[in-house]
Design a protein around this motif. Structure first.
Motif, PDB file in Angstrom:
ATOM      1  N   PHE A 357       0.847  -1.177   0.000  1.00 14.67           N
ATOM      2  CA  PHE A 357       0.000   0.000   0.000  1.00 14.67           C
ATOM      3  C   PHE A 357       0.894   1.242   0.000  1.00 14.67           C
ATOM      4  N   HIS A 358       0.531   2.245  -0.803  1.00 16.26           N
ATOM      5  CA  HIS A 358       1.256   3.513  -0.803  1.00 16.26           C
ATOM      6  C   HIS A 358       0.317   4.621  -0.335  1.00 16.26           C
ATOM      7  N   PHE A 382       0.788   6.145  13.348  1.00 19.32           N
ATOM      8  CA  PHE A 382      -0.161   5.258  12.683  1.00 19.32           C
ATOM      9  C   PHE A 382       0.545   4.295  11.716  1.00 19.32           C
ATOM     10  N   ILE A 383       1.528   4.805  10.969  1.00 11.40           N
ATOM     11  CA  ILE A 383       2.262   3.932  10.042  1.00 11.40           C
ATOM     12  C   ILE A 383       2.934   2.794  10.811  1.00 11.40           C
ATOM     13  N   THR A 384       3.553   3.138  11.955  1.00 12.42           N
ATOM     14  CA  THR A 384       4.217   2.113  12.773  1.00 12.42           C
ATOM     15  C   THR A 384       3.218   1.080  13.274  1.00 12.42           C
ATOM     16  N   LYS A 407       4.028   1.947   2.501  1.00 13.58           N
ATOM     17  CA  LYS A 407       5.010   2.954   2.131  1.00 13.58           C
ATOM     18  C   LYS A 407       4.291   4.304   2.082  1.00 13.58           C
ATOM     19  N   PHE A 408       4.967   5.373   2.520  1.00 10.52           N
ATOM     20  CA  PHE A 408       4.280   6.658   2.572  1.00 10.52           C
ATOM     21  C   PHE A 408       5.191   7.778   2.070  1.00 10.52           C
ATOM     22  N   HIS A 409       4.555   8.797   1.477  1.00 15.11           N
ATOM     23  CA  HIS A 409       5.275   9.867   0.795  1.00 15.11           C
ATOM     24  C   HIS A 409       4.566  11.201   1.049  1.00 15.11           C
ATOM     25  N   GLN A 435      14.320   8.166   3.464  1.00 16.32           N
ATOM     26  CA  GLN A 435      14.390   7.292   2.299  1.00 16.32           C
ATOM     27  C   GLN A 435      13.049   7.278   1.577  1.00 16.32           C
ATOM     28  N   ILE A 436      13.070   6.992   0.289  1.00 15.36           N
ATOM     29  CA  ILE A 436      11.825   6.871  -0.470  1.00 15.36           C
ATOM     30  C   ILE A 436      10.977   5.754   0.122  1.00 15.36           C
ATOM     31  N   GLY A 437       9.723   6.065   0.363  1.00 17.90           N
ATOM     32  CA  GLY A 437       8.809   5.106   0.971  1.00 17.90           C
ATOM     33  C   GLY A 437       8.760   5.207   2.478  1.00 17.90           C
TER      34      GLY A 437
END
Length: 505
Positions: A357-358, A382-384, A407-409, A435-437
């Motif tokens: 998921f992005h 929340f991501i963690t 992954k988040f941006h 880092q990307i993502g």
């Protein structure tokens, strides 16, 4: 387009700009080459696991074996599974010298006296049937194939030809017979030609018609279809005759274990490459869902409108394909910002990975109010939580060394944000080093990507243009919410909880 020996017009079919997609062109690639490239990639990626494609196996029968329902010593035996019988000829074949150019003229199921078989029974968790319009699997599990058969037949030929028709592009030709003939240039000086071959009688069998299809017969039809232009066959690599069905399986899933994909699930005209390509789309759509094994299908939908916010315009609603756009890293100084050679990339380049998921986080033009330490803290928390709750299970190498499902941006527009603002904002500077993502922040030049996702501000100070978009692993929008406050993240959490099943340790 040619009519009666003259070029009468050109119809452009690709007029998208670079802002819409990096791939604003058409590319014709033979199915054989496409399959060869994908097979090579599959075997390279799965070399350590011994993954390879074996040809020559024929599916004879398949069934779903129901689980024992508990009480067994072996846990695996308590679950349902698929049992499939396959066989491979050890000697003999189904072809003869007359049939090697005719696709569909070979009876794959006929047994011959000189044929010996190796037979295996395979047990698997799932079976995906990609075995075409006459799918054996679909027949074995008794799924209907509703639809219709069109009333004409078509010849299709690949080979080298001599013609006074210049066909550097797709060329539609109408000659004296008024039958449409299509020429498509292939590689190695080959050309593909399809011709309408007349009406299909109610009792006509294509398998019987194929017996009368010869290269000289095709050449006569081609000469008639393009007259007064000329057409002569020099060599032939493929020739077939087919009828066009427009059918769809009554259901695509059987007992949650057997799935139909490609022509086994839906069949239609192959015009525009939409036979092979729709099969790939099916595989891509199905693979990420099977990779979880925990996606809920019955109680909830994968596309979930926000329960209280207004439904956005059609282009931004959940369920649509994620749009592309040009973004760039945060400039480190004025010289970097003004440089014509400063690095840029496509938004779609961020969406790498298999079954990930992005999450796109749009900061709006008012960065000082929307991109605060509190916003970043909510994001990280929340991501963690999600990464611990829902585990990425694929073992394939997809470019990421980690096994994080999410992954988040961050995306911030540059229209009202100067380079000095970037340099003086500690939050932006910290995110630019990620880092990307992992929450890296990118510049959305003039806010164009914000607008493509429905977060265009009404004014230069409009904080309502901030929001969160969840992209499913097939790069479609699954959920969206305006705002970056804690409640917005709780809304996303509720959506994910409705479609994913928590990992059981």
């Amino acid at each position: 387009m040619h009519e009666r020996g003259k070029k009468v017009g050109t119809l452009p079919v690709m007029e998208m700009g670079v802002e819409d997609t990096e791939f604003n062109y058409g590319w014709f690639l033979e199915q054989e080459r496409t399959c060869m490239l994908l097979r090579k990639m599959l075997e390279e990626e799965g070399e350590e696991e011994g993954v390879r494609v074996e040809f020559g196996w024929e599916l004879v029968d398949t069934r779903v074996v129901e689980g024992g329902g508990g009480g067994g010593e072996n846990v695996e035996e308590e679950e349902s599974y698929v049992e499939t019988v396959i066989r491979r000829a050890l000697s003999g074949d189904n072809t003869n010298s007359e049939e090697n150019l005719l696709l569909g003229g070979v009876d794959m199921y006929a047994e011959q006296e000189d044929k010996e078989y190796e037979i295996q029974t395979v047990r698997s968790k799932y079976l995906i049937a990609c075995d075409g319009g006459r799918s054996t699997v679909r027949h074995r599990v008794n799924i209907g194939f509703s639809g219709r058969t069109l009333g004409h037949k078509t010849l299709m030929w690949d080979g080298e030809c001599e013609t006074d028709i210049v066909s550097s592009d797709i060329t539609s030709i109408t000659g004296s017979t008024n039958n449409t003939m299509i020429m498509i240039p292939l590689s190695n000086n080959l050309t593909r030609v399809s011709i309408e071959a007349g009406p299909l009688s109610p009792t006509e069998s294509i398998s019987e018609t194929l017996k009368t299809v010869t290269v000289p017969y095709f050449e006569i039809l081609a000469q008639q279809a393009c007259y007064p232009s000329t057409f002569k066959v020099k060599s032939t690599t493929w020739l077939t005759c087919f009828k066009i069905n427009e059918r769809r399986a009554d259901q695509f899933v059987y007992k949650n274990r057997i799935f139909l994909a490609g022509d086994a699930a839906h069949i239609h005209s192959p015009a525009g490459g939409q036979g092979l390509n729709t099969g790939f789309q099916d595989a891509h759509n199905l693979a990420w869902k099977l990779a979880f094994l925990g996606v809920r299908y019955q109680e909830n939908t994968l596309n979930r409108p926000h329960p209280s916010q207004p439904v956005p315009a059609v282009d931004y609603q959940v369920g649509v394909r994620a749009q592309d756009g040009v973004i760039s890293p945060i400039p480190q100084d004025e010289k970097d910002a003004s440089s014509s050679t400063s690095s840029t990339l496509r938004l779609h380049q961020l969406f790498t990975g298999i079954a990930r998921f992005h999450i796109l986080i749009f900061t709006s033009t008012n960065v000082e109010q929307t991109l605060t330490p509190a916003t970043v803290a909510h994001t990280m928390r929340f991501i963690t939580q999600w990464r611990h709750k829902w585990i990425y299970k694929s073992s394939l190498n997809d470019g990421y060394v980690d096994k994080d499902l999410f992954k988040f941006h961050f995306l911030t527009p540059s229209s009202t944000t100067t380079t000095s603002t970037f340099a003086n904002n500690k939050v932006i500077q910290e995110l630019s080093n990620h880092q990307i993502g992992e929450g890296k922040i990118f510049v959305d030049n003039d806010g164009k990507v914000h607008k493509k996702y429905g977060f265009a501000p009404n004014g230069s100070d409009d904080v309502s243009a901030a929001g969160i978009v969840v992209l499913r692993p097939d790069s479609h929008i699954g959920y969206r919410v305006h705002g970056l406050e804690e409640q917005a993240w709780k809304d996303v959490d509720q959506y994910l909880s409705s479609i994913l099943t928590a990992q059981v340790e």
